[in-house]
Design an enzyme around this catalytic site. Structure first.
Site, mmCIF file in Angstrom:
data_model
loop_
_atom_site.group_PDB
_atom_site.id
_atom_site.type_symbol
_atom_site.label_atom_id
_atom_site.label_comp_id
_atom_site.label_asym_id
_atom_site.label_seq_id
_atom_site.Cartn_x
_atom_site.Cartn_y
_atom_site.Cartn_z
ATOM 1 N N THR A 18 41.166 39.565 66.009
ATOM 2 C CA THR A 18 40.930 40.876 66.637
ATOM 3 C C THR A 18 40.430 41.899 65.619
ATOM 4 O O THR A 18 39.602 42.729 65.926
ATOM 5 C CB THR A 18 42.245 41.415 67.251
ATOM 6 N N ARG A 22 42.637 37.873 58.559
ATOM 7 C CA ARG A 22 43.935 38.246 57.980
ATOM 8 C C ARG A 22 44.707 37.003 57.602
ATOM 9 O O ARG A 22 44.885 36.103 58.420
ATOM 10 C CB ARG A 22 44.770 39.037 58.992
ATOM 11 N N SER A 113 46.075 46.220 58.205
ATOM 12 C CA SER A 113 46.659 47.278 59.032
ATOM 13 C C SER A 113 48.150 47.496 58.739
ATOM 14 O O SER A 113 48.515 47.758 57.622
ATOM 15 C CB SER A 113 46.419 46.963 60.504
ATOM 16 N N HIS A 114 48.994 47.281 59.741
ATOM 17 C CA HIS A 114 50.419 47.554 59.585
ATOM 18 C C HIS A 114 51.196 46.344 59.075
ATOM 19 O O HIS A 114 52.406 46.431 58.879
ATOM 20 C CB HIS A 114 50.988 47.975 60.935
ATOM 21 N N LYS A 126 37.627 42.997 56.741
ATOM 22 C CA LYS A 126 36.964 43.263 58.017
ATOM 23 C C LYS A 126 35.586 43.839 57.731
ATOM 24 O O LYS A 126 35.433 44.640 56.813
ATOM 25 C CB LYS A 126 37.822 44.281 58.778
ATOM 26 N N ASP A 278 49.864 54.384 60.304
ATOM 27 C CA ASP A 278 50.143 53.023 59.855
ATOM 28 C C ASP A 278 49.485 52.720 58.513
ATOM 29 O O ASP A 278 48.928 53.602 57.867
ATOM 30 C CB ASP A 278 49.704 52.013 60.920
ATOM 31 N N ASP A 280 46.727 51.377 57.346
ATOM 32 C CA ASP A 280 45.340 51.742 57.036
ATOM 33 C C ASP A 280 44.911 53.046 57.713
ATOM 34 O O ASP A 280 43.735 53.418 57.660
ATOM 35 C CB ASP A 280 44.391 50.604 57.399
ATOM 36 N N ASP A 282 44.800 54.097 60.939
ATOM 37 C CA ASP A 282 44.127 54.263 62.229
ATOM 38 C C ASP A 282 45.097 54.465 63.398
ATOM 39 O O ASP A 282 44.690 54.891 64.467
ATOM 40 C CB ASP A 282 43.143 53.115 62.513
ATOM 41 N N ARG A 283 46.373 54.178 63.187
ATOM 42 C CA ARG A 283 47.322 54.370 64.291
ATOM 43 C C ARG A 283 48.123 55.656 64.117
ATOM 44 O O ARG A 283 48.211 56.191 63.013
ATOM 45 C CB ARG A 283 48.312 53.212 64.353
ATOM 46 N N THR A 345 42.035 44.192 74.958
ATOM 47 C CA THR A 345 42.701 44.700 73.759
ATOM 48 C C THR A 345 41.775 44.593 72.549
ATOM 49 O O THR A 345 41.034 43.629 72.421
ATOM 50 C CB THR A 345 43.959 43.849 73.512
ATOM 51 N N GLU A 364 44.783 52.890 73.008
ATOM 52 C CA GLU A 364 45.516 51.667 73.308
ATOM 53 C C GLU A 364 47.006 51.945 73.247
ATOM 54 O O GLU A 364 47.447 52.855 72.538
ATOM 55 C CB GLU A 364 45.201 50.589 72.273
ATOM 56 N N GLU A 365 47.768 51.073 73.926
ATOM 57 C CA GLU A 365 49.218 51.246 73.923
ATOM 58 C C GLU A 365 49.821 51.064 72.533
ATOM 59 O O GLU A 365 50.913 51.531 72.265
ATOM 60 C CB GLU A 365 49.878 50.284 74.915
ATOM 61 N N LYS A 377 39.876 53.718 65.706
ATOM 62 C CA LYS A 377 40.922 54.637 66.119
ATOM 63 C C LYS A 377 41.292 55.488 64.914
ATOM 64 O O LYS A 377 40.992 55.126 63.776
ATOM 65 C CB LYS A 377 42.109 53.900 66.699
ATOM 66 N N ARG A 497 53.200 38.957 73.866
ATOM 67 C CA ARG A 497 53.485 40.347 74.208
ATOM 68 C C ARG A 497 53.607 40.462 75.724
ATOM 69 O O ARG A 497 52.752 39.966 76.456
ATOM 70 C CB ARG A 497 52.359 41.263 73.740
#
Ligand code: G1P
Ligand code: ZN
Length: 544
Positions: A18, A22, A113-114, A126, A278, A280, A282-283, A345, A364-365, A377, A497
């Site tokens: 996604t 990673r 990311s996180h 990425k 987070d 990086d 973006d959240r 997603t 996004e959620e 984001k 999930r």
């Protein structure tokens, strides 16, 4: 400068997920593993020679070493120029901003990311394209194909560059420009939000905030923006020194992982506003005093009030949310008379809509919110958006959200994650659900009746490509939903999930506890998928 051609053999596991490739740090440190993937990126790009690229990462363990390797491979591949953030740092939103501003061909982002960092943690690579957004599927697939055939890579021999010194350097025939990773991003934020009004609100209204950078990339950004530009006290920033292992934490801004912030905001005499970002950057998570704003509610509130902020005064053209995200934003779109798109997603699906001018805001959620200013984001953007709205409305966070519910109704929402399942177990569970779909439509479970049971598939309204198998969707007649999908970002086993949503229009029901409201739906979700029988787990690993 000497360019060396090094023989290599393919690694079979370099298919980007996604959000890029990673793996564990140690996996990346295997002989030629990183070099193979970077060379595959250059091999897959359409004539990258002499063009400009942007490079930086979230500062996690192996960031600097990887940057030195990538610079040398880039120079050997005749890249014209690379813009690198000082110390090899860039938040993901800042790199998107810099790619766009400097009209670069693209950028390489080093982040997972996180996901936890450190020598035993994760690393990631990425590629983003010239619009500043994640590479589209055809490109990530092309990179993967190249990685499967690779038999050589090119690398320059030379000294490492002093990444901590701003300036222009020459590596072979390539120019390397080391820039301040914050300046361009800050300028963009100042163009969108009324910084003077926010500053004034802090001063005049004695409005207090706090921000948890979780020892990751947003620390220096938060310091520059909140402390130096908006005048908040240094003590308002927590964990703002970035550490290569993120302080041993899990920098995912949610109620479970953003512990310092949550304790503060749910403690005695909390500040008016709390936020976290987070790994990086973006959240984002937004909190009021003893009050949590779900990401979908956050998007809905921002959309409903966007006209109050300078950057969005002209109104919104449309909004988008990922399929598992609650339907709260849909209601706002309906009232505004604009479309609300439901995408799979992952941020890349918003990119086409943004490029085509079909949407202004999206989210996004999973604590990601963003807009058309970049193609990722953007955590700090969301925080500034909220601060600007609070400065205009002069209300508390909770009052703003509750007023919103009163007008649009409340969507109760929760996500259950079953982490680290054996891949086969997770896949079988999903396959078995898939087989049940046709028999589920029209079925009644207590007061819940299913009217849609499908495997979500998306046709991109811009390029018409179809993306199938994006999660099992059970929609009930009263507006409730249960969604099942497997994570695409994990590095170990599989994560199931389960997303739960239920809707209440009646204001008298708005103050109930989410988990209580959703408990029947949660049991139903477990029964339909037989999670306990199939995974051996009676409870999810984490509930957010
Ligand atoms: C997760 C989130 C998704 C987000 C992605 C990258 O992906 O659920 O919304 O876009 O991380 O940040 P997942 O692990 O669910 O595939
Ligand atoms: Zn992130």
């Amino acid at each position: 400068m000497l360019i060396k051609k090094i023989s290599t053999t393919p690694y079979l596991d370099q298919r980007p997920g996604t959000s890029g490739l990673r793996k564990k740090v140690k996996h990346f440190q295997q002989l030629n593993y990183l070099a193979n993937f970077i060379q595959s990126i250059f091999d897959a790009l359409d004539s990258p020679a002499v063009k400009t690229l942007v490079l930086g990462g979230d500062g996690r363990y192996y960031n600097q070493e990887a940057i030195q390797i990538i610079l040398k491979i880039a120079a050997a591949n005749q890249i014209g120029k690379i813009i690198v953030g000082r110390d090899g740092l860039f938040s993901t939103p800042a790199i998107s901003c810099v790619i766009r501003k400097h009209q670069a061909l693209g950028g390489i982002i080093l982040s997972a990311s996180h996901n936890p960092a450190g020598i035993d943690g994760d690393f990631g690579v990425k590629y983003n394209t010239s619009n500043g957004g994640p590479a589209p599927e055809f490109l990530t697939e092309a990179i993967y194909q190249k990685s499967q055939q690779i038999n050589r890579y090119f690398i320059c021999q030379g000294e490492d560059l002093p990444l901590d010194q701003l300036g222009t350097y020459i590596l072979g025939e390539m120019t390397v420009e080391i820039i301040d990773p914050i300046a361009d991003y800050l300028a963009l934020m100042e163009a969108l939000f009324d910084f003077d009004q926010i500053k004034d609100h802090f001063k005049q209204q004695k409005f207090q905030m706090c921000f948890d950078a979780m020892h990751a990339i947003t620390g220096p950004y938060a310091q520059a923006i909140f402390q130096h530009r908006l005048g908040v006290q240094p003590s308002a920033l927590f964990n703002h020194i970035p550490l290569p292992d993120f302080g041993g934490g899990h920098p995912d801004p949610n109620l479970v992982y953003a512990k310092t912030l949550v304790e503060k905001m749910y403690g005695e005499a909390p500040p008016d506003f709390g936020a976290a970002s987070d790994g990086d950057g973006d959240r984002n998570m937004i909190l009021g005093q003893h009050f949590f704003v779900t990401p979908a509610d956050s998007l809905a509130v921002l959309a409903a009030n966007a006209h109050l902020v300078p950057g969005y005064q002209g109104g919104l053209v449309g909004i988008a949310r990922s399929m598992p995200t609650s339907q709260a934003p849909d209601q706002v779109a309906e009232k505004l008379g604009i479309p609300c798109y439901e995408t799979p997603t992952g941020w890349k699906f918003f990119g086409n809509l943004l490029d085509a001018g079909k949407i202004t805001l999206c989210g996004e959620e999973s604590f990601g919110t963003g807009a058309n200013h970049i193609r990722e984001k953007d955590g700090l953007w969301a925080v500034l958006f909220w601060l600007n709205l609070l400065a205009v409305k002069k209300q508390s966070v909770a009052a703003m959200v509750k007023n919103h519910w009163a007008e649009y109704g409340r969507h109760f929402y929760s996500r259950y994650d079953y982490d680290d399942l054996p891949l086969e177990t997770a896949q079988t569970l999903m396959e078995d659900l898939n087989k049940q779909l046709s028999t589920l439509v029209g079925k009644q479970f207590g007061s819940y009746k299913i009217y849609i049971a499908d495997d979500f598939s998306y046709q991109d309204p811009v390029d018409h490509t179809i993306t199938a198998h994006q999660g099992i969707r059970l929609c009930f007649e009263d507006g409730s939903r249960i969604i099942y999908r497997l994570s695409g970002t994990g590095t170990q086993g599989a994560t199931l999930r389960v997303y739960l949503e239920s809707f209440a229009q009646d204001i008298n029901q708005h103050n109930q506890n989410s988990q209580q409201v959703l408990s029947t739906l949660a049991t139903l979700a477990q029964n339909i998928a037989q999670t306990q029988e199939k995974t051996g787990r009676s409870q999810p690993s984490i509930i957010t």
